[in-house]
Every structure is written in structure tokens, then in C-alpha cells.
Design a protein around this motif. Structure first.
Motif, short mmCIF file in Angstrom:
data_model
loop_
_atom_site.label_atom_id
_atom_site.label_comp_id
_atom_site.label_asym_id
_atom_site.label_seq_id
_atom_site.Cartn_x
_atom_site.Cartn_y
_atom_site.Cartn_z
N ASN A 1 0.83 -1.20 0.00
CA ASN A 1 0.00 0.00 0.00
C ASN A 1 0.87 1.26 0.00
O ASN A 1 0.58 2.23 -0.69
CB ASN A 1 -0.91 -0.01 1.23
CG ASN A 1 -1.90 1.13 1.21
OD1 ASN A 1 -2.51 1.42 0.18
ND2 ASN A 1 -2.06 1.79 2.34
N LEU A 2 1.95 1.23 0.76
CA LEU A 2 2.88 2.36 0.77
C LEU A 2 3.40 2.61 -0.64
O LEU A 2 3.42 3.73 -1.14
CB LEU A 2 4.06 2.04 1.72
CG LEU A 2 5.21 3.03 1.76
CD1 LEU A 2 4.77 4.37 2.30
CD2 LEU A 2 6.36 2.48 2.60
N TYR B 1 0.21 4.95 -1.98
CA TYR B 1 0.64 6.30 -1.62
C TYR B 1 1.69 6.87 -2.57
O TYR B 1 1.82 8.08 -2.67
CB TYR B 1 1.15 6.35 -0.17
CG TYR B 1 0.02 6.33 0.83
CD1 TYR B 1 -0.75 7.46 1.03
CD2 TYR B 1 -0.30 5.18 1.54
CE1 TYR B 1 -1.82 7.47 1.93
CE2 TYR B 1 -1.37 5.17 2.45
CZ TYR B 1 -2.11 6.33 2.64
OH TYR B 1 -3.16 6.33 3.52
N MET C 1 -4.89 9.96 6.56
CA MET C 1 -3.62 10.68 6.44
C MET C 1 -3.85 12.15 6.11
O MET C 1 -2.90 12.92 5.99
CB MET C 1 -2.77 10.05 5.33
CG MET C 1 -2.11 8.77 5.75
SD MET C 1 -0.97 9.12 7.09
CE MET C 1 -1.31 7.72 8.11
N ARG D 1 2.41 10.56 -6.94
CA ARG D 1 1.38 9.62 -7.38
C ARG D 1 0.33 10.34 -8.23
O ARG D 1 -0.10 9.85 -9.26
CB ARG D 1 0.71 8.98 -6.15
CG ARG D 1 -0.52 8.14 -6.46
CD ARG D 1 -1.36 7.94 -5.21
NE ARG D 1 -1.92 9.22 -4.74
CZ ARG D 1 -2.49 9.40 -3.57
NH1 ARG D 1 -2.56 8.41 -2.72
NH2 ARG D 1 -2.98 10.58 -3.23
N GLY E 1 -4.64 3.09 -0.74
CA GLY E 1 -4.43 4.51 -0.45
C GLY E 1 -5.09 4.98 0.83
O GLY E 1 -5.23 6.17 1.05
N THR E 2 -5.53 4.04 1.66
CA THR E 2 -6.00 4.40 2.99
C THR E 2 -5.06 3.71 3.97
O THR E 2 -4.43 2.71 3.61
CB THR E 2 -7.43 3.90 3.26
OG1 THR E 2 -7.44 2.47 3.28
CG2 THR E 2 -8.39 4.40 2.19
N GLN F 1 2.60 11.28 -2.30
CA GLN F 1 1.23 11.39 -2.81
C GLN F 1 1.16 12.38 -3.97
O GLN F 1 0.40 12.18 -4.92
CB GLN F 1 0.28 11.81 -1.69
CG GLN F 1 0.13 10.72 -0.65
CD GLN F 1 -0.75 11.16 0.50
OE1 GLN F 1 -1.94 11.39 0.33
NE2 GLN F 1 -0.17 11.29 1.67
N LEU G 1 4.30 8.60 6.35
CA LEU G 1 3.21 9.23 5.59
C LEU G 1 2.79 10.55 6.21
O LEU G 1 2.35 11.45 5.51
CB LEU G 1 2.02 8.28 5.51
CG LEU G 1 2.24 7.07 4.61
CD1 LEU G 1 1.08 6.10 4.71
CD2 LEU G 1 2.43 7.50 3.16
N GLY H 1 5.85 11.54 2.92
CA GLY H 1 4.53 11.00 2.60
C GLY H 1 3.75 11.93 1.71
O GLY H 1 3.11 11.51 0.73
#
Lengths: 247, 334
Positions: free
Chosen positions: B60-61, B65, B325, B199, B265-266, B196, B187, B192
Motif C-alpha cells: 500500500n505504501l 501512496y 492521512m 502519485r 491509499g487508505t 502522494q 506518511l 509521505g
């Protein structure tokens, strides 16, 4: 035609060329931007204005030519380095960070572009939000913004990086008259604080209220440069703008 | 600037989130005591759950993210295991080797990052998979590994089974807590936020001063170390190392499943996804091929009816994302 140079330019471009394959988008462009001035750039679509911004901001490598900022040679530096040095840009088609909120868009710009710590970046972001009229939208997702607010966000995010020079790319399009007045006021107040401005704009009456010098580009070249009124009166400029019939 | 008197602040963590953190802390303490009370079978299963959570959080990281969709994290699972086999063979005690091997794998990830991170989206995804296959082939040539036969970390047999199980359990628990907390801290910080931004729009990110390559590299290496650590823990508990299993694509599929089903992304989604995946494995794991078909069915149902994953259960009802986040600006009233 060249305006009298009274100070060393903050940005200097010499012989900048940019080609995509056989297509030459910029031809030997020379530009000096003086510290604190507001320089306007006009020209028909496809004149290479946005490409020039990309070249100055380091969005892509130029084919040849030299660009320096505050005396620092920018050859080989990346967009992120140039932003940290103090060159910020907006994008003609807004490119917000859609997965983040409006405030977060500015926060990351202040943290990365200006190297501020979280607390200082928060203060900077909040200040810029108020100045650009986005304070009420601070915690909304950027994806929820309409086009006008996205354009505002482009300017706000660029300002949050704490620039010395800001490259504004058609930020006036689609605004109502009162919104244009607010935009002109904002740009004038930024200039009075010492920010150097280069502004590409099709809405001439707004542009003319701000800029002290004007460049007209056509087909990747600088066609005319100087006092805004003189440039707009130039016969070649008129022809490029109104379109000449092929002879 | 006229309102400089009012210090602008980011809103503090919501009460609900504080409760979740408190509960998670208490749960971790409880889990610390579990191996002293629970039967061996449960302890073994919990080790697997912790490993799954590390995988989910790391993927997920990377993908959720930083937008780095990798289907080749098995490269690091396998490399971690292989590095551990080599280190133990060279005389390093197995328990420290769990961590040292993961860190060494991180150094290899640094080298790989110089190549793969030049690629975008689809190219990147394919490159990660190809790299994993190439590394598997190379590792199979090492005589110690004995081709596809594999090898065992025999040194682990020197410990009494109870003591070994308890040690690995506690190491896995600490690693899982460390991975979750470390991801959280990362994050919440500048990296973090920068990840994002990259991304969402890499060029725009560069235009606001983000060193895009460096940020991606940092995330890529961290996720690689995390996956390698999960791999070494898994090797420590299963003892046998086989290139086909260690470098198997199934690791990436598990990661994808857990993250997508939980909520990409959560922060909390992938952890919930790991719990669901673990439960499905426990309930249907004995049904062989049907189990895999079942996983596929669950994935399809989620894609159709709950595309935002388990976290969508909150979001679709208008609730805020738990442990979000998001940094919210505290606006002055009036």
C-alpha cells in the motif's frame, strides 16, 4: 527596441532551441527578465509560449542554449532544483494533486519548494489560501474543484513554493470581469512585494494593466519586444495576431 | 499576513482515531502475551497474520501512496530469504540474520531502483516482475540452494521448538508493529506528502520542488526492506527455502488482494484487508483450487459492489476515513 537595462537580469536565456524530432518549437530565443519587473508574453496559439515556460522551468531539457537564474547556470538542473532556487510556474491546463485537499496541495509545495518545516509551511499555505480566495475550500479535495478554482489553485500552489520569479501561463482565461480585476490586483500586490512576474495571457486588457514590458512570440521566435503599447502597434505583431493571408 | 496573530495549525487527530490508536496499543500488549497462553498452532497462525499485515502495508505504501504499482515484490521476499540462507550458512546466528538479511536486501533494492524507477506505470510493473524472475533464476544456480529442491535453515533446529516459535512470534509482532508505525510516521511527514503528490502528477510534483526520483527511491527501498523482512520471518517459521516459493508471484497477488479489498491509499484498509485474507485462508484454505477460485470471486464482488474496499463501508456512508492521512487546516472561526 530593447528596454534600457538598468539591473542584471534575474533570468537570462540565450539561444534557446527546442525541437521535437523534425519539429522546431523554439528558435534561438533570447530573453532577459529583470528583477521585480512584470513581463508579458503574447502570441498566437502554437507560438511556443508554453514551451518557453517549460524550458525555463526545466520541465524538459532544451535542445541547445543556455539559461541562468540569478547568475546560476541552470543547464542540466531539474525542474525541482529550479523551483527550489525560486522559479515557480503554473500550468496552462491545471494539474492539481487530485488525491489531496486544496490545503495539502499548498502544504507540500511550501514544504518541498521552500524547504519550510511543517509549522511554517502550514502558515505559508494558509496565508496563500487567503490571498487567492481559496480559504473556504482549504479542506476540500482538489478533485472537487471546478475549473476556475483549479486555476486559482495553480497560482496558489506556485506561490506557496516561495518563488522569486513566477511564470503564469494563461491564468485569466474564463474568468468574469470582476474575477479578472481581483486577479490583476493580486498580481500587482505580488509585484509590489518584489516578486518578478512573467505572464502569458490572451486577455490583453488584463495583461496590459500589469505588465511593464511585452514580448510577442510567433512560430517559436521572438517577434517584438519592448513597451507594451509599441509592441501591440507593431505591424508584424498585428499580422501574426490577426493572421496574414498567404501571399 | 495581516492575521499573523492567529497561528494557523493543522487539526489534531480526531477523537475516534485516538481511540483506535489506544485500542491498537492495548491489542499489541495483549498479543505480546499470547504465545505464553495460546497453543502452538495458534501462535504459528498469528505469525502468518503478522507477515501478511507487513506485506499489505508495504504494498500500500508503494502503490497506494506513491503510485508505484509493482508486481515484483516477491523479488525481495525471495532475496531476503536467500540472503538469510547465505548468512546463516556463513555462521551468523539465524535470529539476527532475519534483520540483517532484510537490510542487505535493501542495499540491493537501491541498486535496482536506479533502473526500474526510470520507468513509468505499466513498464515499471512489468520490469519489477521480470526482475523477480531473473533473480529467481540466478539464485537457483547457487549450489547451496540446490536448484528447485531448495534448502533448509538447519541452524534453526538447534533451538527447542517452543523457544523458537515464541522468538519468531515476538520478532514478527515487533516487525509488524514497526512496519505499521514506521509507515504511519513516514506518511505523516514530508516524504509521505511528496509521495502522494508524485502519485497524483509526477511532473507537477517536480514543478513544486519535489525531488521525484529521490522520494520514489526512498519509498521503493523501504517497501523492499519491509517485504524482505516479511520474507525472512516467513523463512524462519517455515525453515525451508525454495526459489519457486520464495520468488513466487503469489506474494504479489496476495499483496494486491489485501490492499485492493481493504482499500488502497487508505491507512487502515490494507490492515483490514490482511485480516479478511487471513480469515478466508483459514476458512477455505483446505479446498485447494476452489480456494483460489473463491479468492477471485471475493475480489470480483469487491470490485463490483465495494470498489473502495472495506474502508468504503465508512466512506460510502459519509463518515470520515478512520486513521486518515489527510492534513486538515484549522480555519479561524468567523
Amino acid at each position: 527596441m530593447r528596454a534600457v537595462v538598468t539591473a542584471d537580469p534575474i533570468l537570462r536565456a540565450r539561444g534557446v532551441n527546442k525541437s521535437y524530432g523534425a519539429l522546431k518549437v523554439l528558435h534561438d530565443v533570447d530573453i532577459d527578465v529583470l528583477p521585480g519587473e512584470a513581463l508579458g508574453i503574447v502570441g498566437p496559439n502554437g507560438a511556443g509560449k508554453t514551451t518557453l515556460f517549460g524550458a525555463l522551468a526545466g520541465s524538459f531539457p532544451v535542445t541547445s542554449g543556455a539559461i541562468s537564474f540569478n547568475g546560476i547556470d541552470l543547464t542540466g538542473t531539474r525542474a525541482s532544483d529550479r523551483c527550489q532556487l525560486g522559479i515557480a510556474r503554473t500550468h496552462q491546463v491545471p494539474r492539481p494533486f487530485l488525491g489531496m485537499t486544496v490545503f495539502e496541495n499548498l502544504l507540500v509545495a511550501a514544504q518541498s519548494g521552500a524547504r519550510l518545516d511543517a509549522a511554517a509551511a502550514t502558515g505559508r499555505a494558509a496565508d496563500v489560501l487567503r490571498r487567492t480566495g481559496l480559504a473556504d475550500a482549504a479542506n476540500r479535495p482538489a478533485a472537487a474543484l471546478g475549473l476556475l478554482d483549479r486555476k486559482r489553485l495553480e497560482v496558489a500552489r506556485a506561490l506557496a513554493t516561495g518563488p522569486k520569479l513566477i511564470l503564469l501561463d494563461e491564468i485569466g482565461g474564463g474568468l468574469t470581469e470582476s474575477e479578472l480585476i481581483a486577479l490583476v490586483d493580486l498580481i500587482q500586490s505580488l509585484r509590489s512585494e518584489g516578486l518578478t512576474i512573467v505572464w502569458i495571457e490572451h486577455i490583453l486588457h488584463a495583461l496590459m494593466r500589469v505588465v511593464t514590458r511585452l514580448i510577442c512570440m510567433s512560430e517559436g521566435r521572438i517577434l517584438a519586444e519592448g513597451e507594451p503599447r509599441d509592441v501591440m502597434a507593431n505591424a508584424e505583431v498585428q499580422r501574426a495576431y490577426l493572421g496574414s493571408s498567404p501571399e | 499576513m495581516s492575521r499573523a496573530a492567529i497561528a494557523d495549525k493543522i487539526m489534531p487527530m480526531p477523537k475516534g482515531d485516538k481511540l483506535i490508536v489506544l485500542a491498537a496499543g492495548l491489542l499489541l500488549l495483549g498479543l505480546g502475551a499470547l504465545p505464553f497462553l495460546a497453543p502452538a498452532l495458534i501462535v504459528d497462525k498469528m505469525i502468518m497474520l503478522f507477515i501478511l499485515i507487513i506485506f499489505a502495508v508495504m504494498w500500500n505504501l508503494l502503490a497506494g501512496y506513491a503510485g508505484l504499482i509493482s508486481v515484483g515484490q516477491q523479488a525481495f521476499v525471495g532475496l531476503g530469504g536467500y540472503a538469510m540462507v547465505r548468512m546463516v550458512d556463513a555462521g551468523l546466528p539465524p535470529f539476527p540474520a532475519i534483520f540483517v538479511a532484510a537490510l542487505v536486501t535493501g542495499a540491493l533494492a537501491f541498486v535496482l531502483s536506479l533502473f526500474v524507477l526510470r520507468m513509468k506505470a505499466g513498464e515499471f510493473a512489468i520490469a519489477t516482475w521480470v526482475i523477480a524472475e531473473v533473480i529467481r533464476a540466478i539464485v537457483s544456480f547457487d549450489p547451496i540452494v540446490q536448484g528447485e529442491t531448495g534448502t533448509s535453515v538447519v541452524a534453526l533446529n538447534a533451538y527447542a521448538p517452543e523457544m523458537r516459535r515464541m522468538t519468531i512470534y515476538l520478532l514478527a509482532l515487533v516487525s509488524m508493529a514497526g512496519a505499521v508505525w514506521g509507515t504511519w510516521a513516514l506518511l505523516k511527514g514530508r516524504t509521505g506528502a511528496e509521495a502522494q503528490a508524485i502519485r497524483d502528477d509526477e511532473d507537477a510534483a517536480a514543478s513544486v520542488g519535489i525531488s521525484t526520483f529521490r522520494v520514489k527511491q526512498r519509498i521503493y527501498i523501504l517497501a523492499s526492506v519491509g517485504c524482505a523482512l516479511a520474507g525472512t520471518l516467513w523463512l524462519a517459521s517455515s525453515i525451508t527455502f525454495q526459489p519457486r516459493t520464495g520468488f513466487g508471484i503469489q506474494w504479489s497477488i496476495f499483496m494486491l488482494f489485501m490492499v485492493l479489498v481493504g482499500g488502497i491509499g487508505t491507512f487502515i484498509g490494507p490492515i483490514l484487508g490482511a485480516l479478511l485474507f487471513f480469515a478466508l485462508q483459514e476458512i477455505f484454505g483446505d479446498f485447494g483450487a476452489w480456494y483460489l477460485a473463491g479468492l477471485g470471486l471475493v475480489a470480483i464482488l469487491f470490485a463490483l459492489y465495494l470498489p473502495r474496499g472495506i474502508v468504503g463501508l465508512w466512506l460510502d456512508r459519509g463518515y470520515n476515513e478512520p486513521l486518515s492521512m489527510r492534513r486538515r487546516l484549522k480555519l479561524p472561526r468567523g
